[in-house]
Design a protein around this motif. Structure first.
Motif, PDB file in Angstrom:
ATOM      1  N   GLN A 102      30.072  64.976  -4.626  1.00  0.00           N
ATOM      2  CA  GLN A 102      31.084  66.554  -5.271  1.00  0.00           C
ATOM      3  C   GLN A 102      31.401  66.947  -3.894  1.00  0.00           C
ATOM      4  N   LEU A 163      31.657  73.669  -6.375  1.00  0.00           N
ATOM      5  CA  LEU A 163      29.967  73.628  -7.020  1.00  0.00           C
ATOM      6  C   LEU A 163      29.575  74.004  -5.038  1.00  0.00           C
ATOM      7  N   LYS A 194      28.316  70.568 -13.128  1.00  0.00           N
ATOM      8  CA  LYS A 194      28.543  69.329 -13.129  1.00  0.00           C
ATOM      9  C   LYS A 194      28.980  68.842 -13.345  1.00  0.00           C
TER      10      LYS A 194
END
Length: 200
Positions: A102, A163, A194
Motif C-alpha cells: 500500500q 491509506l 483496502k
C-alpha cells in the motif's frame, strides 16, 4: 449529495485542499519511516539522495531522465528498486524490510500524477501536472467518487486518496480531504478502502 464528512462522521480531521498526491503530505511520511537513516541530511546522505531536501528532490531526483520520471512510474528507477527482490543488490531500502504494497502504491500514484513535491506551492513545471489533475477531476476521469458508510449508517460520497495505518483519506468534490478512522466505517467501506489502495 452535499453532506459534509465531518458532520456525518463526527469530529474528523480535515486535511485541507487535496487535488493530487504530493511528496510533502503523502510520500514524505513513508520516506521518514523507511528511508531516513540513509537518505536524509538529518542522518546520512547515501547515493547523493537527500529525501529531506525538497529543492534537491524536485530539481535533481525528479525529471525526464532522473530516478523519478513524472507521469511515468514504469521507467522510474526509484520505484523499480522498491519492487526488486530483497536479495537483489539494487533493492531499496537496503538491509531493511520491503515497503508494504500500500505504501509502494502511494509512491507509484504520486509519480503517475506528476511527482509534485508540494501541491500547495508548485513550481512552474509542477503547475502543469496540478492543472492536468484538476482538469481530469472536473472531467470525471480521476479515481471515482464512491459512497462511504459509517458504522452507524450515515453516508458520504468521496474519492479515495490513500491509506494511512488504520484510516482512509478521502477527498470530497469540493477538494477538501478528511482522514476517516476504520473504526468509524462499516465493514464494507473498510474493505472498499483496502481494495482501492491495492488497485493503485
Amino acid at each position: 449529495m452535499k453532506i459534509v464528512a465531518a458532520i456525518l462522521f463526527g469530529g474528523l480531521s480535515q486535511c485541507g485542499l487535496s487535488y493530487a498526491v504530493d511528496y510533502v503530505s503523502d510520500v514524505l511520511p513513508i520516506m521518514k519511516e523507511r528511508c531516513w537513516k540513509c537518505h536524509s541530511n538529518e542522518n546520512e546522505v547515501k547515493g547523493s539522495v537527500a529525501l529531506d531536501d525538497f529543492d534537491e528532490v524536485r530539481d535533481y531526483q525528479i525529471g525526464e531522465f532522473n530516478i523519478i520520471q513524472p507521469g511515468n512510474p514504469e521507467e522510474s528507477n526509484f520505484l523499480e528498486r522498491l519492487h526488486l527482490d530483497s536479495s537483489d543488490t539494487d533493492f531499496m531500502p537496503r538491509k531493511a524490510e520491503p515497503l508494504p504494497e500500500q505504501e509502494i502504491a502511494v509512491i507509484e500514484r504520486w509519480i503517475k500524477e506528476g511527482a509534485v513535491v508540494d501541491a500547495k506551492n508548485p513550481s512552474e513545471k509542477e503547475k502543469v501536472w496540478v492543472a492536468k489533475f484538476n482538469d481530469s477531476t472536473e472531467a470525471g476521469n480521476s479515481p471515482a467518487f464512491v459512497e462511504w458508510n459509517s458504522s452507524d449508517g450515515k453516508t458520504i460520497e468521496a474519492r479515495f486518496h490513500s491509506l494511512s495505518g488504520d484510516s482512509v483519506k478521502v477527498v470530497m468534490r469540493d477538494g477538501r480531504s478528511f482522514e476517516i478512522p476504520f473504526a468509524r466505517l462499516n465493514a464494507e467501506s473498510v474493505e472498499q478502502a483496502k481494495r482501492l489502495a491495492g488497485s493503485r
